[in-house]
Design an enzyme around this catalytic site. Structure first.
Site, PDB file in Angstrom:
ATOM      1  N   ASP A  85      -6.023   0.647  13.983  1.00  0.00           N
ATOM      2  CA  ASP A  85      -7.434   1.096  14.210  1.00  0.00           C
ATOM      3  C   ASP A  85      -7.795   0.178  15.248  1.00  0.00           C
ATOM      4  OD1 ASP A  85      -9.816   2.333  14.133  1.00  0.00           O
ATOM      5  OD2 ASP A  85     -10.496   1.725  12.343  1.00  0.00           O
ATOM      6  N   HIS A 126      -6.845   3.693   7.177  1.00  0.00           N
ATOM      7  CA  HIS A 126      -7.499   2.266   6.739  1.00  0.00           C
ATOM      8  C   HIS A 126      -7.927   2.375   5.478  1.00  0.00           C
ATOM      9  CE1 HIS A 126     -10.981   4.836   8.166  1.00  0.00           C
ATOM     10  NE2 HIS A 126     -10.593   4.349   9.317  1.00  0.00           N
TER      11      HIS A 126
END
Ligand SMILES: [Zn+2]
Ligand SMILES: [Zn+2]
Length: 429
Positions: A305, A232
């Site tokens: 995520d 991320h």
């Protein structure tokens, strides 16, 4: 029970990512042949696009230990509904996946659910404590065949330990997936260190905390030769550092989340804890850099995520609420919006960032392609199905940041190993 339709199944009139129209003939879990389109197959896919099933390198399934937020089964259902055929389950369960037994448990729970391939990610350090390496070798050699290691949620901040982990994993073909966050720079941080920190008075989260670790780990990947996967990435300079490292040939891959592509820090200015996430939502300039990185190949994959939290963990004051948002049910829709609807890219790139690149990074040979002889792991999408997100349909949690958002495309069906795991917009259980 999922009904087997006999040995052979023909999906007729499906469009592929290159625009060609075909019949897909599936036999015994594999793509037997790809033929000229006909009428009267077992299922008519007219107007739908068949893509390799999506692969998510970054999912939190919460089991064992946090089953009130998600289980391997409910997360598998959410994944199947999102077009995924493989998900990688992060290690921050209770117990932590830092040993072969827990890795095997997660793997077997995935097999029992039978809707997607669930592959556990092992932790880098014992109990995510950042002190001692976990039993990585035995996880690699276990039934679960662990390939990716991460202390996600906790950065492996000790540079020497990180280097040792990379030296250990290099000859074994392992990958370290790092949550890049220098912890001494983010103590008490709640939101991006920018406009929203000023508006709310909440403690800011500096971009440099992420960027300093990306740079450090890029250098360690070069030195050790071990594959580094940056989880991320959220900042403009972070993208630039990864671009620089790739230009120099460092063994590095990178991921962006759907939410960082879609939202800026201003979503966090109203204290709606659905937008509290680690790393935080950033600025418009960061979001634009992430899209640019996704387009030019600096960023390899979209990883969700997916971080489900039961309502009581989110229905709190901002500073007390848990970090994280769900993503499996909308990941494809965000990818479609950012790449296709925007006119910026094409279906070929969508396949790369949602499926084939992730399969390559993870060494999953049975995912990421749609060819004769490959396992029939397929996402079939309707490019013209508009919908407004109301709530999560299958995840046990509802910390969904997309509620109220309209999307122009949706997953219609998913096939996992030649059988429908999601059919006519319903999970097949
Ligand atoms: Zn993380
Ligand atoms: Zn995570």
């Amino acid at each position: 029970m999922r009904i087997s339709l006999g040995v052979t199944m023909r999906l007729s009139n499906a469009t592929l990512s290159d625009g060609s129209k075909v019949d897909l003939v599936i036999k015994n879990s594999k793509i037997e042949s790809i033929e000229k389109p006909t009428q009267g197959g077992d299922f008519d896919m007219e107007g739908l696009i068949a893509l390799p099933g999506f692969v998510d390198l970054h999912t939190h399934l919460r089991e064992p230990g946090f089953e009130s937020s998600e289980t391997v089964l409910s997360g598998s259902m959410a994944a199947a509904s999102g077009g995924y055929t493989a998900v990688f389950a992060m290690a921050n369960t209770q117990p932590v996946t830092d040993n072969a037994g827990t890795a095997t448990q997660v793997f077997e729970l995935g097999q029992q659910a039978g809707l997607v391939e669930v592959r556990p990610i092992g932790s880098v350090t014992k109990n995510l404590e950042g002190k001692e390496l976990s039993a990585m070798g035995s996880m690699i050699n276990s039934k679960a065949g662990v390939k990716i290691f991460s202390d996600d949620g906790h950065c492996v901040s000790d540079a020497s330990l990180m280097k040792t982990a990379m030296e250990y994993l290099k000859p074994l073909g392992g990958v370290v997936a790092q949550h890049a966050q220098e912890p001494t720079l983010t103590i008490g941080s709640q939101v991006n260190d920018g406009e929203v920190a000023k508006i709310t008075g909440l403690k800011g989260w500096p971009a440099s905390a992420e960027e300093s670790i990306i740079l450090r780990d890029a250098l360690l990947s070069e030195q050790t030769g071990c594959q580094l996967h940056v989880c991320h990435v959220t900042t403009k300079l972070g993208v630039e550092l990864i671009r620089w490292a790739k230009q120099r040939g460092f063994p590095i891959s990178a991921e962006v989340t759907p939410h960082h592509l879609m939202f800026t820090e201003l979503m966090a200015s109203h204290y709606n804890t659905s937008y509290k996430v680690n790393p935080p939502l950033r600025t418009q300039a960061d979001t634009e850099a992430l899209v640019e990185g996704l387009l030019d190949g600096t960023i390899d994959v979209i990883g969700t995520d997916h971080a489900p939290h039961a309502a009581d963990l989110k229905d709190q004051d901002w500073t007390q609420a848990a970090f994280g948002m769900t993503g499996l049910e909308q990941g494809y829709q965000v990818a479609h919006k950012v790449l296709i609807k925007s006119g910026l890219s094409d279906w070929k790139r969508l396949v790369e960032v949602m499926s084939s690149k992730a399969a390559t990074i993870a060494g999953l040979g049975n995912h990421g392609n749609l060819e004769v002889g490959s396992e029939a792991n397929i996402a079939i999408v309707d490019p013209n199905q508009k919908s407004v997100v109301k709530h999560n349909r299958y995840s046990k949690s509802n910390n969904n940041p997309y509620i109220g958002q309209e999307f122009d495309s949706a997953v219609a069906h998913t096939l996992f190993r030649g059988k429908f795991s999601y059919q006519d917009s319903e999970v097949v259980v």
